[in-house]
Write a protein that holds these residues in place. Sequence first.
Motif, PDB file in Angstrom:
ATOM      1  N   MET A 167       9.169  -1.185 -15.360  1.00  0.00           N
ATOM      2  CA  MET A 167       8.202  -0.661 -14.432  1.00  0.00           C
ATOM      3  C   MET A 167       8.117   0.851 -14.624  1.00  0.00           C
ATOM      4  N   THR A 168       6.921   1.360 -14.701  1.00  0.00           N
ATOM      5  CA  THR A 168       6.714   2.797 -14.851  1.00  0.00           C
ATOM      6  C   THR A 168       6.635   3.464 -13.486  1.00  0.00           C
ATOM      7  N   LYS A 169       6.652   4.784 -13.495  1.00  0.00           N
ATOM      8  CA  LYS A 169       6.550   5.533 -12.244  1.00  0.00           C
ATOM      9  C   LYS A 169       5.231   5.200 -11.536  1.00  0.00           C
ATOM     10  N   TYR A 170       4.146   5.060 -12.297  1.00  0.00           N
ATOM     11  CA  TYR A 170       2.841   4.766 -11.697  1.00  0.00           C
ATOM     12  C   TYR A 170       2.803   3.362 -11.087  1.00  0.00           C
ATOM     13  N   GLU A 171       3.442   2.422 -11.724  1.00  0.00           N
ATOM     14  CA  GLU A 171       3.526   1.075 -11.160  1.00  0.00           C
ATOM     15  C   GLU A 171       4.375   1.076  -9.883  1.00  0.00           C
ATOM     16  N   LEU A 172       5.433   1.875  -9.885  1.00  0.00           N
ATOM     17  CA  LEU A 172       6.278   2.001  -8.698  1.00  0.00           C
ATOM     18  C   LEU A 172       5.483   2.620  -7.547  1.00  0.00           C
ATOM     19  N   ILE A 173       4.677   3.619  -7.840  1.00  0.00           N
ATOM     20  CA  ILE A 173       3.832   4.243  -6.817  1.00  0.00           C
ATOM     21  C   ILE A 173       2.876   3.209  -6.231  1.00  0.00           C
ATOM     22  N   ASP A 174       2.284   2.371  -7.081  1.00  0.00           N
ATOM     23  CA  ASP A 174       1.390   1.310  -6.597  1.00  0.00           C
ATOM     24  C   ASP A 174       2.116   0.362  -5.653  1.00  0.00           C
ATOM     25  N   GLU A 175       3.337  -0.036  -6.001  1.00  0.00           N
ATOM     26  CA  GLU A 175       4.130  -0.945  -5.166  1.00  0.00           C
ATOM     27  C   GLU A 175       4.484  -0.293  -3.822  1.00  0.00           C
ATOM     28  N   ILE A 176       4.882   0.963  -3.866  1.00  0.00           N
ATOM     29  CA  ILE A 176       5.231   1.672  -2.630  1.00  0.00           C
ATOM     30  C   ILE A 176       4.008   1.773  -1.727  1.00  0.00           C
ATOM     31  N   ALA A 177       2.856   2.120  -2.300  1.00  0.00           N
ATOM     32  CA  ALA A 177       1.624   2.252  -1.516  1.00  0.00           C
ATOM     33  C   ALA A 177       1.268   0.933  -0.843  1.00  0.00           C
ATOM     34  N   GLU A 178       1.427  -0.156  -1.580  1.00  0.00           N
ATOM     35  CA  GLU A 178       1.096  -1.479  -1.034  1.00  0.00           C
ATOM     36  C   GLU A 178       2.069  -1.872   0.091  1.00  0.00           C
ATOM     37  N   LYS A 179       3.367  -1.690  -0.142  1.00  0.00           N
ATOM     38  CA  LYS A 179       4.368  -2.118   0.841  1.00  0.00           C
ATOM     39  C   LYS A 179       4.420  -1.204   2.066  1.00  0.00           C
ATOM     40  N   ALA A 180       4.101   0.066   1.887  1.00  0.00           N
ATOM     41  CA  ALA A 180       4.142   1.007   3.009  1.00  0.00           C
ATOM     42  C   ALA A 180       2.776   1.151   3.685  1.00  0.00           C
ATOM     43  N   CYS A 181       1.779   0.433   3.171  1.00  0.00           N
ATOM     44  CA  CYS A 181       0.415   0.492   3.726  1.00  0.00           C
ATOM     45  C   CYS A 181      -0.080   1.933   3.804  1.00  0.00           C
ATOM     46  N   CYS A 182       0.029   2.639   2.680  1.00  0.00           N
ATOM     47  CA  CYS A 182      -0.439   4.018   2.622  1.00  0.00           C
ATOM     48  C   CYS A 182      -1.222   4.219   1.335  1.00  0.00           C
ATOM     49  N   THR A 183      -1.786   5.391   1.172  1.00  0.00           N
ATOM     50  CA  THR A 183      -2.557   5.668  -0.037  1.00  0.00           C
ATOM     51  C   THR A 183      -1.613   5.902  -1.210  1.00  0.00           C
ATOM     52  N   LYS A 184      -2.166   5.799  -2.407  1.00  0.00           N
ATOM     53  CA  LYS A 184      -1.358   6.065  -3.601  1.00  0.00           C
ATOM     54  C   LYS A 184      -0.922   7.526  -3.635  1.00  0.00           C
ATOM     55  N   LEU A 185      -1.765   8.411  -3.131  1.00  0.00           N
ATOM     56  CA  LEU A 185      -1.414   9.827  -3.087  1.00  0.00           C
ATOM     57  C   LEU A 185      -0.209  10.045  -2.171  1.00  0.00           C
ATOM     58  N   ASP A 186      -0.212   9.410  -1.005  1.00  0.00           N
ATOM     59  CA  ASP A 186       0.927   9.519  -0.086  1.00  0.00           C
ATOM     60  C   ASP A 186       2.187   8.931  -0.718  1.00  0.00           C
ATOM     61  N   ALA A 187       2.038   7.791  -1.375  1.00  0.00           N
ATOM     62  CA  ALA A 187       3.185   7.142  -2.021  1.00  0.00           C
ATOM     63  C   ALA A 187       3.741   8.030  -3.133  1.00  0.00           C
ATOM     64  N   ARG A 188       2.852   8.640  -3.907  1.00  0.00           N
ATOM     65  CA  ARG A 188       3.295   9.535  -4.989  1.00  0.00           C
ATOM     66  C   ARG A 188       4.050  10.720  -4.403  1.00  0.00           C
ATOM     67  N   ASN A 189       3.533  11.287  -3.316  1.00  0.00           N
ATOM     68  CA  ASN A 189       4.192  12.428  -2.687  1.00  0.00           C
ATOM     69  C   ASN A 189       5.566  12.041  -2.138  1.00  0.00           C
ATOM     70  N   MET A 190       5.674  10.846  -1.555  1.00  0.00           N
ATOM     71  CA  MET A 190       6.967  10.377  -1.032  1.00  0.00           C
ATOM     72  C   MET A 190       7.968  10.174  -2.164  1.00  0.00           C
ATOM     73  N   LEU A 191       7.526   9.549  -3.249  1.00  0.00           N
ATOM     74  CA  LEU A 191       8.428   9.303  -4.379  1.00  0.00           C
ATOM     75  C   LEU A 191       8.864  10.625  -5.004  1.00  0.00           C
ATOM     76  N   ASN A 192       7.930  11.543  -5.198  1.00  0.00           N
ATOM     77  CA  ASN A 192       8.277  12.845  -5.774  1.00  0.00           C
ATOM     78  C   ASN A 192       9.229  13.616  -4.862  1.00  0.00           C
ATOM     79  N   ALA A 193       9.027  13.526  -3.545  1.00  0.00           N
ATOM     80  CA  ALA A 193       9.930  14.188  -2.604  1.00  0.00           C
ATOM     81  C   ALA A 193      11.333  13.591  -2.696  1.00  0.00           C
ATOM     82  N   PHE A 194      11.412  12.257  -2.823  1.00  0.00           N
ATOM     83  CA  PHE A 194      12.711  11.595  -2.966  1.00  0.00           C
ATOM     84  C   PHE A 194      13.413  12.061  -4.246  1.00  0.00           C
TER      85      PHE A 194
END
Length: 92
Positions: free
Chosen positions: A1-28
């Motif tokens: 799984m790539t970082k972009y695929e992980l962002i897609d999964e996070i966005a789907e499971k957290a019910c947020c935008t891909k931009l929000d998911a990317r920001n959360m992952l980068n912050a982590f």
Amino acid sequence: MTKYELIDEIAEKACCTKLDARNMLNAFIDTVTEQLVQGNKIKLIGFGTFEVRQRKAREGRNPRNNEPIQIEASKTPAFKAGKQLKDLVNGK
């Protein structure tokens, strides 16, 4: 799984935008990196532990000519999976 695929999964499971998911992952990632650089340990109960491990100076061999070489001491980031994660991976 790539970082972009992980962002897609996070966005789907957290019910947020891909931009929000990317920001959360980068912050982590940034937070874990900063803490490890400072020598701190991060424990996520049930998931695992991120830590910095010391490697001693040691003697090695040059694979090209088999001559002994001195390998300097170093630090390396490490992840140790928690029991719950290990059990899930092993189907328990």
